[in-house]
Design a protein around this motif. Structure first.
Motif, PDB file in Angstrom:
ATOM      1  N   SER A  96       0.748  -0.998   0.042  1.00 31.40           N
ATOM      2  CA  SER A  96       0.181   0.002  -0.075  1.00 31.40           C
ATOM      3  C   SER A  96       0.910   1.401  -0.115  1.00 31.40           C
ATOM      4  O   SER A  96       0.545   1.995  -0.661  1.00 31.40           O
ATOM      5  N   TRP A  97       1.860   1.263   0.762  1.00 31.24           N
ATOM      6  CA  TRP A  97       2.797   2.479   1.005  1.00 31.24           C
ATOM      7  C   TRP A  97       3.468   2.504  -0.519  1.00 31.24           C
ATOM      8  O   TRP A  97       3.929   3.553  -0.969  1.00 31.24           O
ATOM      9  N   GLU A  98       4.078   1.193  -0.928  1.00 30.03           N
ATOM     10  CA  GLU A  98       4.480   1.437  -2.594  1.00 30.03           C
ATOM     11  C   GLU A  98       3.421   2.196  -3.390  1.00 30.03           C
ATOM     12  O   GLU A  98       3.721   2.998  -4.385  1.00 30.03           O
ATOM     13  N   GLY A  99       2.189   1.673  -3.460  1.00 32.89           N
ATOM     14  CA  GLY A  99       1.066   2.427  -4.322  1.00 32.89           C
ATOM     15  C   GLY A  99       1.154   3.879  -3.953  1.00 32.89           C
ATOM     16  O   GLY A  99       0.833   4.515  -4.909  1.00 32.89           O
ATOM     17  N   THR A 100       1.090   4.222  -2.815  1.00 33.51           N
ATOM     18  CA  THR A 100       1.199   5.765  -2.451  1.00 33.51           C
ATOM     19  C   THR A 100       2.493   6.522  -2.990  1.00 33.51           C
ATOM     20  O   THR A 100       2.248   7.667  -3.768  1.00 33.51           O
ATOM     21  N   ALA A 101       3.597   5.826  -2.977  1.00 31.61           N
ATOM     22  CA  ALA A 101       4.671   6.438  -3.340  1.00 31.61           C
ATOM     23  C   ALA A 101       4.679   6.750  -4.795  1.00 31.61           C
ATOM     24  O   ALA A 101       5.248   7.719  -5.751  1.00 31.61           O
ATOM     25  N   PHE A 102       4.076   5.642  -5.454  1.00 26.95           N
ATOM     26  CA  PHE A 102       3.926   5.476  -6.956  1.00 26.95           C
ATOM     27  C   PHE A 102       3.058   6.762  -7.332  1.00 26.95           C
ATOM     28  O   PHE A 102       3.378   7.436  -8.457  1.00 26.95           O
ATOM     29  N   PHE A 103       1.957   6.921  -6.780  1.00 30.35           N
ATOM     30  CA  PHE A 103       1.023   8.032  -7.208  1.00 30.35           C
ATOM     31  C   PHE A 103       1.664   9.379  -6.797  1.00 30.35           C
ATOM     32  O   PHE A 103       1.496  10.365  -7.758  1.00 30.35           O
ATOM     33  N   VAL A 104       2.450   9.645  -5.743  1.00 30.91           N
ATOM     34  CA  VAL A 104       3.084  10.583  -5.659  1.00 30.91           C
ATOM     35  C   VAL A 104       4.078  10.900  -6.928  1.00 30.91           C
ATOM     36  O   VAL A 104       3.997  11.920  -7.193  1.00 30.91           O
ATOM     37  N   GLU A 105       4.852   9.993  -7.110  1.00 24.83           N
ATOM     38  CA  GLU A 105       5.809  10.086  -8.294  1.00 24.83           C
ATOM     39  C   GLU A 105       5.015  10.440  -9.398  1.00 24.83           C
ATOM     40  O   GLU A 105       5.585  11.199 -10.001  1.00 24.83           O
ATOM     41  N   ALA A 106       3.796   9.816  -9.594  1.00 28.02           N
ATOM     42  CA  ALA A 106       3.196  10.001 -11.049  1.00 28.02           C
ATOM     43  C   ALA A 106       2.729  11.748 -10.970  1.00 28.02           C
ATOM     44  O   ALA A 106       2.981  12.409 -11.929  1.00 28.02           O
ATOM     45  N   ILE A 107       2.373  12.163  -9.980  1.00 29.73           N
ATOM     46  CA  ILE A 107       1.838  13.701 -10.008  1.00 29.73           C
ATOM     47  C   ILE A 107       3.029  14.423  -9.870  1.00 29.73           C
ATOM     48  O   ILE A 107       2.947  15.533 -10.688  1.00 29.73           O
ATOM     49  N   ALA A 108       4.153  14.135  -8.976  1.00 30.24           N
ATOM     50  CA  ALA A 108       5.275  15.194  -9.187  1.00 30.24           C
ATOM     51  C   ALA A 108       5.912  15.200 -10.485  1.00 30.24           C
ATOM     52  O   ALA A 108       6.318  15.863 -11.164  1.00 30.24           O
ATOM     53  N   LEU A 109       5.998  13.999 -11.249  1.00 26.76           N
ATOM     54  CA  LEU A 109       6.508  13.735 -12.660  1.00 26.76           C
ATOM     55  C   LEU A 109       5.601  14.686 -13.755  1.00 26.76           C
ATOM     56  O   LEU A 109       6.237  15.262 -14.600  1.00 26.76           O
ATOM     57  N   GLY A 110       4.258  14.492 -13.485  1.00 23.56           N
ATOM     58  CA  GLY A 110       3.404  15.288 -14.428  1.00 23.56           C
ATOM     59  C   GLY A 110       3.855  16.817 -14.192  1.00 23.56           C
ATOM     60  O   GLY A 110       3.833  17.679 -14.984  1.00 23.56           O
ATOM     61  N   VAL A 111       3.922  17.513 -12.897  1.00 24.07           N
ATOM     62  CA  VAL A 111       4.361  18.462 -12.744  1.00 24.07           C
ATOM     63  C   VAL A 111       5.501  19.064 -13.242  1.00 24.07           C
ATOM     64  O   VAL A 111       5.644  20.090 -13.857  1.00 24.07           O
TER      65      VAL A 111
END
Length: 441
Positions: A96-111
């Motif tokens: 679950s924490w890996e999923g959270t890190a993945f979504f944070v990474e995706a958002i930050a990469l989009g920015v």
């Protein structure tokens, strides 16, 4: 092909394919953010050009890696439902924490990708830093779950069921630190040398090209430091394995007989029938020292375990030797880079040096694949070490070989598409970035 073999091969192909993207996802954002930071410090065009070019590569690998990672998560439950039925409630936290890190990474990469010239320069750089941190953490969380398979913790096994579950203890099991450290360093070594190798190859055509010269320097700087640290983390891991998984240590070292002291075996071909290693070099007492810090201490051999519970020796031993050999070669290359950077900087532009670095391009990833082979095959026949065997966790659904064939074909096609995309990206560098066209800097 029986279903157990088909299921294991499918997981091996999927994991072996995805681990490349995991390594790149942990490393490239850090290199990208570092290059932008250098631009903020110096205002030199070449650094921002390198950062922008690398960001496009990060986007491509992130997209493909997201697909393969999603496939892996489904495969674990579909191919080995017996494992997930018991392990899911225990190791759900790191996933679950890996999923959270993945979504944070995706958002930050989009920015980061869409924020060029739209955000404050330092805010934009900070988004890249977040991409790098979340990428590394994503890898650490997944490795924590794998470490639990090697060192089960956070539960009590009673009557074939897990009770008294403690997800925190499971996540921070005895193996997570050594495996997470070793894997993170391996990711940086493999990716950094691969990036340096590609740019070194392109630099051979024009050794005054500022873009590729800068890219090689940044990548090798990270690769040199992490490659030098990797053998130290490897020693830490070896001592940890000696305590927790003596059968794995005996397998990767092809130690058939318990020995006091135990020789370190370099190379060789294990002979299971006669329980010896042919054509090997033996270093007296050195395995005892590496495993326990004492040249005279006893090291447990495979003779202390039933044959049915011994991991496959040949593939594990060869994979381990390959991993260690490549690791020391890259550490040597990193040390040589540091020495030349300090005392013979002009040699870093010589053709022989660039060819040497270019030839190292795939070796880091080969070492990563070999290392995961050691980790996974060396744990067999257990899927949860000492608790559940792999054969007891596999799906009862027939025809798993067809799933293996389909997945392998899909990954082959994705590989071809990825190669085409990256070649296209490399070919556009000189037309899109000023420093790549400037040959006089």
């Amino acid at each position: 092909m029986d279903d157990l073999l088909a299921a294991r091969l499918q997981m091996a192909v999927s994991l072996g394919w995805h681990i490349v993207f995991a390594c790149i996802g942990m490393t490239m954002p850090v290199l990208m953010a570092f290059s932008e930071w250098k631009w903020l410090q110096t205002n030199k065009q070449v650094y921002i050009d390198v950062a922008k070019a690398w960001s496009k590569g990060v986007a491509i690998f992130f997209a493909v890696g997201a697909v393969s990672g999603t496939v892996l998560s489904f495969e674990l439950g579909l191919l080995f439902p017996g494992f997930m039925r018991h392990a899911g409630p225990i190791i759900g936290m790191p996933f679950s924490w890996e999923g959270t890190a993945f979504f944070v990474e995706a958002i930050a990469l989009g920015v980061f990708l869409y924020g060029w010239n739209r955000l404050n320069k330092w805010v934009h750089w900070l988004s890249g830093v977040v991409v790098g941190i979340s990428g590394v953490m994503s890898g650490v969380f997944v490795v924590s779950a794998n470490a639990w398979m090697n060192s089960p913790a956070g539960f009590t096994w009673e009557n074939g069921k897990a009770v008294n579950i403690d997800p925190v203890a499971a996540m921070f099991n005895d193996a997570w630190l050594s495996q997470a450290l070793h894997m993170t360093l391996a990711a940086f070594v493999a990716t950094s040398f691969a990036v340096a190798g590609v740019h070194a190859y392109l630099l051979i055509k024009n050794r005054k090209n500022a873009f590729h010269r800068t890219a090689v320097k940044i990548a090798l700087s990270f690769g040199a430091v992490t490659a030098f640290l990797q053998p130290i983390s490897g020693d830490f891991s070896a001592k940890d394995i000696a305590e927790r998984q003596p059968a794995k240590l005996a397998t990767l070292e092809a130690l058939y007989k318990t020995s006091k002291p135990a020789d370190l075996v370099i190379g060789g071909i294990p002979n299971d029938e006669e329980e010896r290693v042919d054509y090997a070099i033996h270093v007296p007492g050195f395995l005892s020292f590496l495993a326990h810090g004492d040249f005279d201490v006893e090291v447990i051999g495979l003779d202390q375990f039933p044959k049915a519970e011994r991991p496959p020796v040949l593939i594990t031993h060869i994979a381990f030797q390959l991993m260690v050999g490549i690791g020391f070669l890259l550490a040597f290359a990193g040390l040589l880079f540091i020495v030349l950077s300090v005392w013979r900087k002009h040699l870093l532009s010589e053709k022989w040096w660039l060819l040497f670095i270019a030839c190292l391009t795939p070796l880091g990833f080969i070492a990563v694949e070999a290392g995961w082979t050691v980790t996974e095959v060396g744990r067999q026949p257990w899927i949860i070490y000492g608790v559940m065997k792999t054969k007891d966790a596999v799906s009862s659904m027939p025809g798993l070989q067809y799933s293996f064939y389909v997945i392998s074909t899909v990954y082959l096609l994705l590989t071809l598409i990825l190669i085409w995309l990256m070649r296209r990206q490399i070919e556009t560098v000189e037309t899109h970035y000023p420093s790549a066209r400037n040959t006089n800097e």
